[in-house]
Design a protein around this motif. Sequence first.
Motif, short mmCIF file in Angstrom:
data_model
loop_
_atom_site.label_atom_id
_atom_site.label_comp_id
_atom_site.label_asym_id
_atom_site.label_seq_id
_atom_site.Cartn_x
_atom_site.Cartn_y
_atom_site.Cartn_z
N ARG A 54 -27.23 12.56 -21.08
CA ARG A 54 -27.39 13.91 -20.53
C ARG A 54 -26.21 14.28 -19.63
O ARG A 54 -25.86 13.50 -18.74
N ILE A 55 -25.67 15.48 -19.86
CA ILE A 55 -24.51 15.90 -19.05
C ILE A 55 -24.93 16.11 -17.59
O ILE A 55 -24.11 16.09 -16.69
N ASP A 56 -26.24 16.31 -17.37
CA ASP A 56 -26.73 16.51 -16.00
C ASP A 56 -27.59 15.33 -15.54
O ASP A 56 -28.32 15.42 -14.56
N ARG A 83 -29.44 21.40 -21.96
CA ARG A 83 -28.03 21.59 -21.60
C ARG A 83 -27.13 20.70 -22.45
O ARG A 83 -26.06 21.10 -22.91
N THR A 84 -27.57 19.48 -22.64
CA THR A 84 -26.77 18.53 -23.40
C THR A 84 -26.70 18.93 -24.87
O THR A 84 -25.63 18.86 -25.49
N HIS A 85 -27.83 19.38 -25.44
CA HIS A 85 -27.81 19.82 -26.85
C HIS A 85 -26.80 20.94 -27.04
O HIS A 85 -26.02 20.95 -27.99
N GLY A 138 -33.49 18.03 -22.22
CA GLY A 138 -32.05 17.85 -22.38
C GLY A 138 -31.35 19.02 -23.06
O GLY A 138 -30.34 18.83 -23.73
N ASN A 169 -29.07 15.30 -30.87
CA ASN A 169 -28.66 14.22 -29.96
C ASN A 169 -29.67 13.08 -30.06
O ASN A 169 -30.81 13.22 -29.62
N THR A 211 -31.55 11.88 -26.69
CA THR A 211 -32.67 12.67 -26.17
C THR A 211 -33.79 12.79 -27.20
O THR A 211 -34.96 12.94 -26.84
N PRO A 256 -18.36 17.03 -24.84
CA PRO A 256 -19.48 17.76 -24.22
C PRO A 256 -19.23 18.11 -22.76
O PRO A 256 -19.60 19.19 -22.31
N GLU A 257 -18.57 17.22 -22.02
CA GLU A 257 -18.38 17.50 -20.60
C GLU A 257 -17.35 18.61 -20.34
O GLU A 257 -17.22 19.09 -19.23
N THR A 268 -25.35 11.09 -26.92
CA THR A 268 -24.65 11.66 -25.77
C THR A 268 -25.59 11.60 -24.57
O THR A 268 -26.66 12.19 -24.60
#
Length: 757
Positions: free
Chosen positions: A49-51, A485-487, A483, A640, A643, A500-501, A47
Amino acid sequence: MGHKEYSDTLDEAALAYGEAAGETRSDIPPAPQADVRAEFKHIGGRTPRIDGRKIVTGAAPYTHDIKLRGMLIGKILRSPYAKAEIVSVDLSRAKALKGVKAVLQLTEGTAHFAGQQVAAVAAVDENTAEEALRLIAVEYKPLPFVVNEDQAMAEGAPRVYAERPNVDRLREYERGDVEAGFKQADVVLERTYKTSVEIHHPTETHSSIAKWDGDRLTVWDSTQGVHSVRNALAATLGIPFGKVKVIKHYMGGAFGSKLGLSNQTVAAARLARMTGGPVKILLSRRDNALCVGNRPSTIQKMKGGVKKDGTITALSLVNHTSGGLRGGDSCRVPFREVYRCDNCRVDDFSVFMNTGAARPMRAPGHTQGTFGYDGIMDELAAAIDMDPLEFRRKNYTTKSLGGTGDPYSSKGLDRCYDLGAEAIGWPRRNTTPGAGTGKVRRGLGMATQIWGGAGVPGTLADLMLYPDGSVEIKCGTQDIGCGTRTHMAVVAADTLGLDPEDVTVKLGNSDYPYAPISGGSLTVPSVAPAVRDAALKAAERLKQIAAQKLEAAASDLVIQDKKVFNPQDPEKSIAYQDLFRGQGRLRRETIFHGERKGLPEGYAYNSFGAHFVEVEVDTETGLIRIIKVVAAHEVGRIINLQTAESQVIGGVTQGISATLFEQRICDDTTGNLVNANLRDYKIATSVDIPEIVPIFVDMVDPRINILGTKGLGEPPRIPVSGAIGNAVYNAIGVPIREIPMTPDRVLAALKSKEAGQ
Ligand code: MOS
């Protein structure tokens, strides 16, 4: 004045760090085990990174970027002397300068290292603050000092601390009978390995902004621990914890140097209180080299005994380690844990010096210890003419040897050995070290990694379901660049059948539920299970709603791909969004509390890995070129992959840099650092970094937490120096027993080999 005041560092965080990395147990009941081996859609996959977009476009706010209305700039005056009595400090001219809003003396009595804070100013802009520092008149009386290990350990050396010797016991460990063990050995080797002081040098230097609203304080801090800074800052200022809020949005690295409260944060808070306006203090690159920590040096005197069949009969280590004004790093854990040996002794001694106090740095003690330990292992293997990998396999253990004695909850090190050896092409190595000829010689080497990183029981996360179906998670953890936030988003998304988003992640605020420091490889194994726990509770609630609508039993339903359905009858389903409409829906926001539960007793919880390195050594110039690094790790379930691979590439890169280039150099006549910048303190660049191949063993730890995942922050840094050292030994037939392995050291080793020493 106690050590704490002039150590310029963070006792509380170091303590928390030690516990987290060590052998703590919780009495919170074990986590439910039912779903530890569940299959997931995003967890374990790649995934992005969402940011990520926010970060690469510069939109993500770092502490350096934050500007507040009416913000003043704070600066700190530092002692130029390694040790000096502060005879007098005259602040009057600085106070009188136009634009200066506050001036504050920070140290009285003695300055104990070059870089110790003496006074601080707050002014309307940077130039005025600089000018004010120049107007502070300090009279110093220089005192005798020590700034290198030889000076500090010499007979009659000036004492760093009046009340304790410069060389003082740090830790000791013993099992079996070492002397008897050496008598049983066919070969006994005595070797000394050394490592130098490294500086953390995060890309983003330390920075803090403090703002008071009445009796409430808000601090924006570049920190690895919003909760730990809040607690320590409130205690230092003598105000309740609840009156302080610490915020950290994004961070440009830390590696242990930002675990807890730093002096500049306290100074900013005090200046802000004096002026009534917000104050920002941003440390310079030079400050970063001087006074916010470093990795202690080591001098590791080792003795190892083996039988011809590869049995290790005895091991001993006497380690002299210097963390400057603070104790050094014990190397005992890898030494006593990694390879089977009945008789083992470790003596760690701190060597105090008048240099900035150490702070934990990416796997403290393990990183230095593994260089020495895995080095002598290869020398012992060569002495009995055994393949170094076979030697390690022969001395494999499935139980913790020196700690609890318990079996490891999971240990995939044997798989790391197999996968790593295959990926590097291990049979290509020189069977005899240095067997190659010619100007440029190739070699292969490997080393082993052990670390803790089971995470911290009691970590909390709150998951909010809004009446429109949107999902938010709050956790007082940090994203220090790894990462987080993504986890958190992938764990919540997979548990609730979302992408995730679809998940909003809020972290980096001490008002959010408790999470530990982001250090000690703690973040994922602490936070991910807490998020999972909260999301499982939310999923349960949604299944109950769906059960009514579908006229089914909630326990028969699954939530997946934005639908709830019975797998026996998948035609009949209800869309995720429809759970929030009509009868029986969630009518208001509903909060679900998640917790990372305790660790079952009776097991040791560790992560493992093995690195395999190929090098080329130029025997004329002494230059080492790394050709390839294969980094195999077993850290339980990967949350993930994308990351996780970044983490490994970063750790190996940092390790290559330290092994080949990095060392803090102090001028022993003035006591000052001569390379307190990034030009003279060499750090690897992209041209020095080869192909790095991360490999993860496909394993889920059945007990460690409800996701079966272990921390990965530190493991990829641990074996790098040892593996490079062993590859160089394999290439040229003589070990380089000191890092950094600079060309002069390589040439000196080659010369000593020629001379037959
Ligand atoms: Mo660390 S030494 O912050 O993992």
